[in-house]
Design a protein around this motif. Structure first.
Motif, PDB file in Angstrom:
ATOM      1  N   ILE A   1     -41.381  30.369  23.779  1.00 47.45           N
ATOM      2  CA  ILE A   1     -41.653  30.712  25.154  1.00 47.45           C
ATOM      3  C   ILE A   1     -42.800  31.574  25.182  1.00 47.45           C
ATOM      4  O   ILE A   1     -43.833  31.590  26.268  1.00 47.45           O
ATOM      5  CB  ILE A   1     -40.449  31.518  25.419  1.00 47.45           C
ATOM      6  N   ILE A   2     -43.147  32.348  24.201  1.00 48.67           N
ATOM      7  CA  ILE A   2     -44.457  33.336  24.274  1.00 48.67           C
ATOM      8  C   ILE A   2     -45.537  32.263  24.275  1.00 48.67           C
ATOM      9  O   ILE A   2     -46.456  32.606  25.130  1.00 48.67           O
ATOM     10  CB  ILE A   2     -44.352  33.989  23.087  1.00 48.67           C
ATOM     11  N   GLY A   3     -45.371  31.236  23.380  1.00 49.74           N
ATOM     12  CA  GLY A   3     -46.908  30.586  22.972  1.00 49.74           C
ATOM     13  C   GLY A   3     -47.086  29.988  24.446  1.00 49.74           C
ATOM     14  O   GLY A   3     -48.035  29.796  25.057  1.00 49.74           O
ATOM     15  N   LEU A   4     -46.310  29.197  25.223  1.00 50.49           N
ATOM     16  CA  LEU A   4     -46.651  28.622  26.458  1.00 50.49           C
ATOM     17  C   LEU A   4     -46.698  29.541  27.440  1.00 50.49           C
ATOM     18  O   LEU A   4     -47.649  29.305  28.277  1.00 50.49           O
ATOM     19  CB  LEU A   4     -45.273  27.637  26.502  1.00 50.49           C
ATOM     20  N   ALA A   5     -46.040  30.475  27.652  1.00 44.90           N
ATOM     21  CA  ALA A   5     -46.278  31.522  28.671  1.00 44.90           C
ATOM     22  C   ALA A   5     -47.569  32.016  28.461  1.00 44.90           C
ATOM     23  O   ALA A   5     -48.576  32.219  29.460  1.00 44.90           O
ATOM     24  CB  ALA A   5     -45.122  32.539  28.658  1.00 44.90           C
ATOM     25  N   VAL A   6     -48.136  32.392  27.280  1.00 45.40           N
ATOM     26  CA  VAL A   6     -49.256  33.116  27.010  1.00 45.40           C
ATOM     27  C   VAL A   6     -50.413  32.050  27.178  1.00 45.40           C
ATOM     28  O   VAL A   6     -51.463  32.390  27.781  1.00 45.40           O
ATOM     29  CB  VAL A   6     -49.557  33.582  25.504  1.00 45.40           C
ATOM     30  N   ALA A   7     -50.066  30.979  26.943  1.00 43.73           N
ATOM     31  CA  ALA A   7     -51.076  29.747  26.973  1.00 43.73           C
ATOM     32  C   ALA A   7     -51.237  29.601  28.547  1.00 43.73           C
ATOM     33  O   ALA A   7     -52.532  29.611  28.831  1.00 43.73           O
ATOM     34  CB  ALA A   7     -50.856  28.479  26.327  1.00 43.73           C
ATOM     35  N   GLY A   8     -50.461  29.416  29.303  1.00 40.24           N
ATOM     36  CA  GLY A   8     -50.523  29.146  30.469  1.00 40.24           C
ATOM     37  C   GLY A   8     -51.232  30.465  31.262  1.00 40.24           C
ATOM     38  O   GLY A   8     -52.050  30.240  32.113  1.00 40.24           O
ATOM     39  N   GLY A   9     -50.753  31.588  31.086  1.00 38.75           N
ATOM     40  CA  GLY A   9     -51.254  32.624  31.553  1.00 38.75           C
ATOM     41  C   GLY A   9     -52.456  32.927  31.454  1.00 38.75           C
ATOM     42  O   GLY A   9     -53.438  33.365  32.308  1.00 38.75           O
ATOM     43  N   CYS A  10     -52.874  32.795  30.085  1.00 39.77           N
ATOM     44  CA  CYS A  10     -54.361  32.714  29.552  1.00 39.77           C
ATOM     45  C   CYS A  10     -55.414  31.771  30.537  1.00 39.77           C
ATOM     46  O   CYS A  10     -56.494  32.004  30.894  1.00 39.77           O
ATOM     47  CB  CYS A  10     -54.533  32.608  28.097  1.00 39.77           C
TER      48      CYS A  10
ATOM     49  N   LEU B   1     -50.057  39.778  25.073  1.00 42.96           N
ATOM     50  CA  LEU B   1     -50.656  38.848  24.505  1.00 42.96           C
ATOM     51  C   LEU B   1     -51.570  37.979  25.478  1.00 42.96           C
ATOM     52  O   LEU B   1     -52.892  37.603  25.136  1.00 42.96           O
ATOM     53  CB  LEU B   1     -49.799  37.812  23.975  1.00 42.96           C
ATOM     54  N   ILE B   2     -51.273  37.910  26.664  1.00 44.62           N
ATOM     55  CA  ILE B   2     -52.248  37.455  27.872  1.00 44.62           C
ATOM     56  C   ILE B   2     -53.353  38.263  28.012  1.00 44.62           C
ATOM     57  O   ILE B   2     -54.509  37.805  28.097  1.00 44.62           O
ATOM     58  CB  ILE B   2     -51.493  37.068  29.236  1.00 44.62           C
ATOM     59  N   ALA B   3     -53.022  39.680  27.863  1.00 44.51           N
ATOM     60  CA  ALA B   3     -54.256  40.455  28.185  1.00 44.51           C
ATOM     61  C   ALA B   3     -55.421  40.238  27.008  1.00 44.51           C
ATOM     62  O   ALA B   3     -56.277  40.660  27.076  1.00 44.51           O
ATOM     63  CB  ALA B   3     -53.678  41.866  28.438  1.00 44.51           C
TER      64      ALA B   3
ATOM     65  N   GLY C   1     -52.985  31.634  18.939  1.00 43.86           N
ATOM     66  CA  GLY C   1     -53.080  33.000  18.741  1.00 43.86           C
ATOM     67  C   GLY C   1     -51.735  33.573  19.137  1.00 43.86           C
ATOM     68  O   GLY C   1     -51.390  34.401  18.328  1.00 43.86           O
ATOM     69  N   ALA C   2     -51.049  33.400  20.226  1.00 43.96           N
ATOM     70  CA  ALA C   2     -49.987  34.007  20.550  1.00 43.96           C
ATOM     71  C   ALA C   2     -48.710  33.572  19.404  1.00 43.96           C
ATOM     72  O   ALA C   2     -47.958  34.766  19.313  1.00 43.96           O
ATOM     73  CB  ALA C   2     -49.367  33.521  22.088  1.00 43.96           C
ATOM     74  N   VAL C   3     -48.694  32.509  19.054  1.00 44.04           N
ATOM     75  CA  VAL C   3     -47.487  32.404  18.173  1.00 44.04           C
ATOM     76  C   VAL C   3     -47.635  32.635  16.936  1.00 44.04           C
ATOM     77  O   VAL C   3     -47.026  32.910  16.106  1.00 44.04           O
ATOM     78  CB  VAL C   3     -47.228  30.583  18.180  1.00 44.04           C
ATOM     79  N   SER C   4     -48.942  33.099  16.582  1.00 49.09           N
ATOM     80  CA  SER C   4     -49.091  33.645  15.294  1.00 49.09           C
ATOM     81  C   SER C   4     -49.455  34.938  15.197  1.00 49.09           C
ATOM     82  O   SER C   4     -49.594  35.733  14.012  1.00 49.09           O
ATOM     83  CB  SER C   4     -50.336  32.643  14.267  1.00 49.09           C
ATOM     84  N   ASN C   5     -49.492  35.673  16.568  1.00 50.78           N
ATOM     85  CA  ASN C   5     -49.699  36.901  16.393  1.00 50.78           C
ATOM     86  C   ASN C   5     -48.581  37.702  15.933  1.00 50.78           C
ATOM     87  O   ASN C   5     -47.443  37.434  16.117  1.00 50.78           O
ATOM     88  CB  ASN C   5     -50.028  37.334  18.037  1.00 50.78           C
ATOM     89  N   PHE C   6     -48.873  38.815  15.032  1.00 50.35           N
ATOM     90  CA  PHE C   6     -47.842  39.739  14.538  1.00 50.35           C
ATOM     91  C   PHE C   6     -47.686  41.232  15.252  1.00 50.35           C
ATOM     92  O   PHE C   6     -46.589  41.444  15.707  1.00 50.35           O
ATOM     93  CB  PHE C   6     -48.005  39.948  12.964  1.00 50.35           C
ATOM     94  N   ALA C   7     -49.108  41.520  15.769  1.00 50.64           N
ATOM     95  CA  ALA C   7     -48.866  42.846  16.159  1.00 50.64           C
ATOM     96  C   ALA C   7     -48.136  43.188  17.309  1.00 50.64           C
ATOM     97  O   ALA C   7     -46.984  44.026  17.476  1.00 50.64           O
ATOM     98  CB  ALA C   7     -50.321  43.478  16.108  1.00 50.64           C
TER      99      ALA C   7
END
Ligand SMILES: Nc1ncnc2c1ncn2[C@@H]1O[C@H](COP(=O)(O)OP(=O)(O)OP(=O)(O)O)[C@@H](O)[C@H]1O
Ligand SMILES: Nc1ncnc2c1ncn2[C@@H]1O[C@H](COP(=O)(O)OP(=O)(O)OP(=O)(O)O)[C@@H](O)[C@H]1O
Ligand SMILES: [Mg+2]
Ligand SMILES: [Mg+2]
Lengths: 346, 351, 575, 346
Positions: free
Chosen positions: C70-79, C158-160, C218-224
């Motif tokens: 969910i995060i990956g797709l949303a972030v990819a779309g948003g970015c 993550l989008i930001a 980036g989003a799916v592997s981001n940890f922070a």
């Protein structure tokens, strides 16, 4: 010097060049003529080495340059051929002079020589004042001339032109074809030239190949093409204006006007425009047409009328107003007869 | 073996010949050790790598697989993993400097030599609770008044917190007793729960335990001054030394039933195939501290309040509760290692 | 003898490059990856069962995987939307202050994502993790948990953080779009928005996919970000999970999760690949020259400018300001009081910061700086040179299976956690292989690993631009007899320059900020800035760590400036 | 319906369109004719709204669409104009059908209608079988037809064509101009059409503007252009073949052949090819030329020779071999006389 042996090319299963064989001697000027999409550019690209034939062999002199069977292909770089792309393919990040210069640099010509060649080519094509412009900053016709200059400057042994003058005006075209012939003669190169301009074909060609649907319809000297078209397609395609192809059936013009001179088959009769007269009255071999257009040409007028959905062009010298009830008188004999497959019968 | 029994004086010439020693350390304080070491033993170059215990473990294992000897000395925390994955495979080996034999209690000499002890214990905000810890019993944390107000690092993100959970399970008997003390009735285990420790963990999570990613987040949450109702949670006692700089009011809750948390060791060990065996031993000896009562330059970076040396002869740090008064469980790395993975799975099932 | 050679030559010309690239990728990516895979299988594959089919798999894998996707797709779309929009504004419109927007919009991914998360917290944080709330709570609003913690803030942060990737790649591509394609769309009477989403972004599909893929990875592997914002409400992602698993010693499970993350991501990235490998062409640089096209925004000029400025300021200035404050303020609780330059330039003072002197007194700062720069430059050039070759191979030679393999392989390093990647490198190349010496402890090994890790950036950006160059431009150069590398240098490179600059920049920023790989492979004689920052942080010296991070950021910004200036000096006629 | 008032356009200081004023009524078919680089495309682009004039006003009907002085410009989207780009500007990521469909989608036509229009346009341009291909997969002429279809399908009120048939063969061109005129008539649109093809200009235009160096040389009905060229440039530019412009000085043809009928000025005499005869013998007004080329046209032959560096074209009916010592006999009177500036004198 260039010979093709049963060359074919398919894209995703469809044959766009189909079993083409011919050969022209060194120094020949071969014009490829044919309708849009018939495979002319593909032919040139195969000669250039940018496209690999799926069948057949191409030879430059004795040297095999491409073999569709074995997949062998001499890379473009080693064919000493130049191509003017239909799409120009200018390098957008180089100036006009830069575009012309780059191939010379690649050929490692000395700077002095390069400068001279660039100047000469630009001069010849009338683009000297554009030297420092980028392709995006010049007009379409100017771009086309840059593409020409770029190809000519290195003086390749085989020159391939893909509609090189299509975006130039008539006056410039006359000049250019004169210049191109000069270059062709001076370098002794063998040229293959694609054009839609009949005048170019007739004046420049030593040989003409008329293509249709990927096949060669006729391969001949330019005059013979006009005089003796070998198929209905050629008859209807070459000439300014092209000859009229009038359907005949049962010995009747257009299936309606009986004429004893006509053979009793279904097909087409070739009638040259200059042999059709405008008639004032109904009479034998006279057909009534609706006026479609009048084109002034060579001091005469081409008058095109439509009869039964068939466009017929006649030529008239008179400058009189055309009668509203226009009639064409067909000549006593057709110049040629083609059967329904387009094969010439007489 | 032969080297193990050599004194510093005997090691020194050998080490000088080796002229170099490589140390993997889980703390950047190794930088200061390096300076001190090179000053003490000129001609022996200490090369120090600072990386987390986890990274050390990955590196040591990969190096072993590749057949290269990276480090000579390994200074590492994360005892249960070190014991099960490195020591048991002989990737690291025990060395106790002869000088230390009598100074370090047995429990800290085996299976590896522990250099000092650190903590993960319950701490609170002394500004909001000037009268001492608001919690007297670990079980209080499962009561409604602490709902959403107990904070710790996700035990599945950091090994030391997992060790804490494991210890709680190991000490189930104590936990059961403490339950009675807190609720006045014997503990009744829920379904699928085997002991009081697990019950505690379950209840803690059910009480909306707040998880964060790092000890610092815990410190900030608990310690921040000016809070009316600050949370309570588990963190390092030694972080209290940052109170002043950071503006925290962290204080340890020592009087907790049955315990306020855990105390765990940092090991000093040898690489089994050390390239510089003598210098390695010399370095370990050095890092255990000299004969002065604060351990001297070799131990100085580690002589801080809230961390305790395993040596019994060093003076107490003036700012800290002495280890003997500190009400924590000292983890048994071997025991912990046995059930640690199961506890992890248990916690995993809760979240 | 001659016959097979004859046969070989044309097929070499057709597949040679792709095959060579495949070989390199096997060495750089596939082999290390296989090492990890083998590790997870060595002990009977129990970890696989645990992760996929046990009572734990729900919490261990499925739920985190769902969250991750969910995060990956949303972030990819948003970015893509945000980055694409800004890229369009900057490249194709007359919005005021374009150079500055362009500059600012490239910054966010240079700022560590924890700083961006911090910025979010400074506004939206509620009291769940104690301390004071954010700005909104300060103003008396009560902020619900979903806005403070969990999925929503993670995605927004993550989008930001990653939209800059999409921006950089898409802007590079847009700048080469032949104006007449846009003009043709304008003639139809389509609205600006319609043209943007119907023509402009689709014609730069390769860039959109590249930007989207990079943001996704980036989003799916981001940890922070998920660790900071998700954990308090117990939202786990695959990256927090696998980080945790490795951290608590369950390495195999961690690697299994990593492999699964790669596998799932590969599905999504494969879709992008299919689009790029389709018959569709994205040749926007044609051989007929091109005029750039700028829209006049008219009345929308100011509102759109305002929007762009707001986004840029919120996503760059705010985090940078917080980072700066965090390097100046003694207490992380009140970032804006008692500022001191001690952490930067202070001399050692036993009474302050545990006696730690400012970072400029760090004996290794300068050497770390130079090593970082040299290593960064070396790796970046190697990776991008390879990336360009791979991009050319993928675009110009479409070899059935091999192309796909090359494309996927070149993307994997981005998804593999650095620690696993580095460990595999040590395991594989640490020991001598046949006559080859062991690379362990050499900078070469670090360089190789980092090069492999940067490949995704280089390949994606390279591919996006190379796909835009219409084939006949290269063919015209082939006709002149120029060799492959000569053409690459004189024709492809200049035309793809903007995209390549973007690739260089992105990978440079990543390489100098990379820690996970470096920390396992670096040699102590030459520490890197990131390692320096890490060692400060690991001892709780945040101010110092943040100061070093800022130094890294400043280097990144300087690199961006340099890239911009370099670009500005070229005459942008085709672009 | 379209009127221009002193429109100018400069690129980086050079004026490429210079003070152009004219107006054409609604439904007119204006052909722009002129040499390569004279500013035709720029004119179209200004009409389309893609380029802002640097001076002057453009009006569509009563509506001001662009004003170089105030900088006002109606955006292209609101002009209801369509443009066939000289470069085609097809969207490479859409199929042929997709390219044609997109503008219709933008216009919010219902799906049913769109399908019908796409089918109709493709049918008309003979590209139906290419519907699912991408622009990169079709030939140059086919691309050009797609560009045409895309512009025509939404039936804009102002249709702008930039050399839309330049890459098509002669036969197809005849068909296409017929179809285009049909569309033009059916939609009642006003068209502006750039071409280099004289036949197109003569047959399609209701008005012709001949441009040179950014200026309008003559704005007239097509027949008048041929009959009454207002400048030497126009005389030498239009016509198939264009009229000969023979330099005169001191009442002498080519400065050498005295002719009492010639005025005593330096300039050019316009002599139509059809009025020049081939001469066997030297004689009055006879000039000896070197043969340059022979073009068969309209059943005759255009014979071009060069005398003193001047190309002169004559027309001959005879099919005899040309004598090696070719001579042209000039007509007794020039059709027009232009002064050295090219201004018509008589
Ligand atoms: N961006 C530019 N900068 C400078 N000069 C330009 C620019 N664009 C066009 N020109 C010049 O303007 C003149 C007119 O160009 P335009 O494209 O209108 O010519 P055209 O009449 O359409 O010619 P063609 O028949 O060759 O297409 C040309 O001489 C060209 O070189
Ligand atoms: N990549 C391709 N896939 C499928 N068909 C193709 C491809 N490229 C070209 N064709 C088809 O091959 C045929 C020949 O194309 P070619 O470009 O040789 O035509 P042409 O004779 O040059 O036509 P024109 O005069 O229009 O330029 C055309 O019908 C075209 O649609
Ligand atoms: Mg073609
Ligand atoms: Mg033009």
């Amino acid at each position: 010097m260039i010979s093709l042996n049963q060359v074919s090319k398919s894209f995703a299963g469809t044959r766009v060049v189909d079993d083409v064989s011919f050969s022209v001697p060194e120094g020949a000027f071969l014009v490829l003529l044919g309708p849009s999409g018939c495979g002319k550019s593909t032919m040139l690209r195969m000669l250039a080495g940018l496209e690999q034939p799926t069948g057949g062999q191409i030879r430059f002199g004795d040297m095999l340059v491409a073999d569709g069977g074995s997949g062998f292909a001499l890379p473009p770089a080693r064919r000493d051929a130049g191509l003017v792309f239909q799409s120009y393919a200018l390098w957008p990040h180089m100036t006009v002079a830069g575009n012309i210069d780059w191939p010379l640099k690649v050929a490692r010509l000395p700077a002095e020589e390069r400068r001279a060649r660039i100047a000469e080519a630009m001069e010849m094509l009338g683009i000297t004042q554009l030297a420092q412009r980028y392709p995006g900053e010049i007009s379409g016709g100017q771009q086309q001339r840059v593409a020409l200059a770029r190809m000519i400057a290195p003086r390749p042994k085989v020159m391939l032109f893909d509609e090189p003058l299509s975006n130039l005006d008539a006056t410039l075209r006359v000049e250019m074809r004169f210049e191109l012939l000069k270059v062709h003669a001076a370098t002794g190169a063998t040229s293959v030239y694609v054009t839609h301009d009949q005048v170019e074909a007739m004046t420049m060609a030593s040989h003409v190949a008329v293509m249709n649907h990927g096949r060669i319809e006729q391969f001949d000297a330019p005059e013979r093409l006009l005089a003796e078209p070998s198929s209905a397609f050629v008859a209807g395609f070459v000439g300014t204006p092209a000859a009229n192809l009038i359907p005949i059936a049962d010995g009747k013009w257009l299936g309606t006007i009986a004429d004893a001179a006509l053979p009793d088959i279904a097909g087409h009769a070739m009638v040259r425009a200059e042999t059709i007269e405008l008639a004032d009255e109904a009479g034998p071999r006279t057909v009534s047409v609706t006026l479609a257009e009048v084109v002034p040409m060579a001091g005469r007028r081409l008058v095109t009328g439509v009869a039964n959905g068939v466009r017929i062009t006649a030529i008239t010298d008179s400058t009189d107003r055309l009668p509203s009830n226009l009639r064409f008188r067909l000549p006593p004999a057709a110049a040629a007869i083609f059967d329904s497959e387009g094969k010439r019968i007489s | 073996q032969d080297l193990d029994s050599k004194s510093v004086a005997d090691l020194l010439p050998l080490a000088k010949k080796e002229a170099k020693v490589t140390v993997y350390a889980f703390t950047s304080r190794i930088g200061r050790v390096e300076e001190a070491f090179e000053a003490a033993y000129p001609g022996i170059d200490m090369v120090a790598f600072d990386m987390s215990s986890t990274e050390q473990i990955a590196r040591i294992k990969s190096e072993a697989a590749a057949g290269v000897a990276g480090a000579d000395v390994i200074y590492i925390s994360d005892a249960p993993v070190v014991l099960t994955e490195l020591a048991s495979q002989n990737l690291v080996t025990r060395y106790v400097p002869p000088r230390m034999e009598s100074l370090v209690p047995e429990q800290f000499k085996s299976p590896l030599l522990a250099q000092r002890l650190s903590t993960k214990v319950l701490m609170y905000n002394e500004e909001a609770y000037p009268d001492g810890s608001p919690v007297k019993n670990l079980w209080d944390l499962t009561k409604p008044e602490w709902k959403g107000r107990v904070i710790m690092v996700d035990p599945l993100q950091r090994g030391d917190y997992l060790d804490l959970m494991t210890e709680i399970v190991l000490k189930s008997d104590d936990m059961a007793k403490a339950y009675e003390a807190a609720f006045g009735k014997p503990i009744a285990l829920g379904e699928g729960i085997d002991n009081a420790g697990e019950q505690f963990i379950t209840d803690l999570f059910a009480n909306d335990l707040v998880l964060v990613g790092s000890t610092d987040d815990v410190n900030k949450a608990i310690g921040a001054k000016g809070q009316k109702n600050p949370p309570i949670g588990f963190t390092s006692y030694s972080d209290r030394r940052d109170n002043e700089d950071e503006g925290w009011a962290l204080q340890v809750a020592n009087d907790i039933e049955p315990s306020n948390g855990i105390v765990f060791p940092a090991f000093l060990a040898l690489n089994a195939t050390a390239a510089n065996p003598a210098a390695a031993r010399l370095a370990i000896d050095f890092m255990m501290g000299d004969d002065s009562n604060t351990g001297g330059d070799g131990f100085k970076p580690f002589y801080v309040a809230g961390d305790w040396p395993t040596r019994t002869d060093l003076a107490q740090h003036p700012d800290a509760i002495p280890l003997s008064d500190f009400k924590s469980w000292q983890i048994d790395a071997a025991e912990t290692a046995k059930i640690r993975a199961n506890v992890a799975d248990f916690v995993l099932a809760l979240q | 003898m001659t016959v097979p050679l004859r046969r070989l030559r044309p097929s070499l010309a057709r597949y040679g490059l792709t095959a060579a690239m495949a070989l390199i990728l096997v060495v750089l990516v596939a082999a290390p990856l296989a090492t990890i895979l083998i590790q997870t299988l060595q002990s009977g594959g129990g970890a696989w069962a645990d992760v996929l089919a046990s009572r734990l798999s729900q919490n261990l894998f499925w739920r985190p995987a769902t969250n991750t996707m969910i995060i990956g797709l949303a972030v990819a779309g948003g970015c893509v939307l945000l980055g694409g929009f800004l890229a369009w504004l900057v490249v194709m419109t007359d919005v005021p202050g374009r150079p500055l927007i362009a500059f600012m919009a490239t910054l966010p991914f240079m700022i560590p994502s924890f700083a961006t998360a911090l910025a979010w917290g400074s506004v939206f944080r509620n009291g769940r993790v104690g301390g004071a709330g954010g700005l909104l709570e300060g103003l008396g609003f009560s902020v619900p948990d979903w806005l403070s913690w969990g999925m929503v803030p993670t995605i927004v942060v993550l989008i930001a953080h990653y939209y800059a990737l999409a921006f950089t790649v898409i802007a590079a591509a847009l700048s080469t779009v032949n104006g007449d394609l846009v003009e043709a769309a304008q003639m139809t009477g389509a609205s600006r928005k319609r043209i943007l989403f119907g023509i402009v972004l689709p014609v730069v599909t390769p860039a959109v996919i590249a930007g989207g893929s990079l943001a996704f990875a980036g989003a799916v592997s981001n940890f922070a970000a998920p660790a900071l914002l998700g954990l308090p409400v117990r939202m786990q992602t695959l990256s927090t999970r696998l980080f945790g698993m490795i951290e608590i010693g369950q390495t195999e499970r961690g690697y299994v999760l990593a492999i699964l993350l790669i596998a799932i991501s590969a599905i999504f990235l494969g879709i992008g690949n299919r689009i790029l490998n389709s018959r569709r062409s994205f040749a926007t640089i044609s051989g007929k020259g091109a005029r750039p096209r700028r829209f006049t925004l008219g009345t929308m000029r100011l509102p759109l400018a305002l929007l762009a400025w707001t986004v840029c300021i919120l996503t760059t200035l705010l985090p940078i300001l917080l980072l700066l404050a965090a390097s100046l303020a003694p207490s992380s609780l009140s970032l804006f009081s008692d500022w001191t330059l001690h952490y930067w330039i202070g001399a050692a003072d036993p009474a302050f910061a545990r006696g730690q002197p400012g970072i400029f007194h760090h004996p290794q700062l300068i050497s770390a700086l130079t090593t970082t720069l040299m290593l960064g430059a070396g790796v970046v050039f190697a990776a991008n040179a390879l990336g360009l070759l791979i991009a050319v191979a993928l675009t110009r030679q479409k070899v059935p299976v091999l192309s796909n393999a090359v494309s996927q392989l070149s993307f994997l390093p981005m998804l593999l956690p650095g620690i696993a990647f580095a460990a595999a490198y040590i395991a594989l190349y640490g020991a001598p292989i046949g006559p080859l010496p062991a690379l362990y402890g050499t900078k070469l090994l670090l360089g190789l690993a980092l090069t492999a890790a940067m490949l995704p950036f280089a390949v994606q950006t390279g591919r996006a631009t190379v796909a835009q160059i219409s084939g006949d431009i290269d063919e015209a150069a082939r006709m002149t007899g120029a060799g492959f590398f000569h053409r690459l240098w004189a024709i492809t490179l200049p035309l793809a320059a903007r995209g390549l600059a973007a690739g260089l920049l992105i990978s440079f920023v990543n390489v100098i900020g990379d820690l996970a790989i470096t920390v396992l492979l670096y040699t102590p004689t030459s520490p890197l800035l990131a390692v320096l920052s890490y060692s400060y942080a690991s001892d709780g010296f945040h101010q110092f760590a943040n100061a070093v991070t800022l130094v890294i950021l400043v280097i990144s910004m300087l690199a961006t400036c340099a890239a911009t200036l370099l670009r500005g000096r070229r005459r942008q006629t085709f672009a």
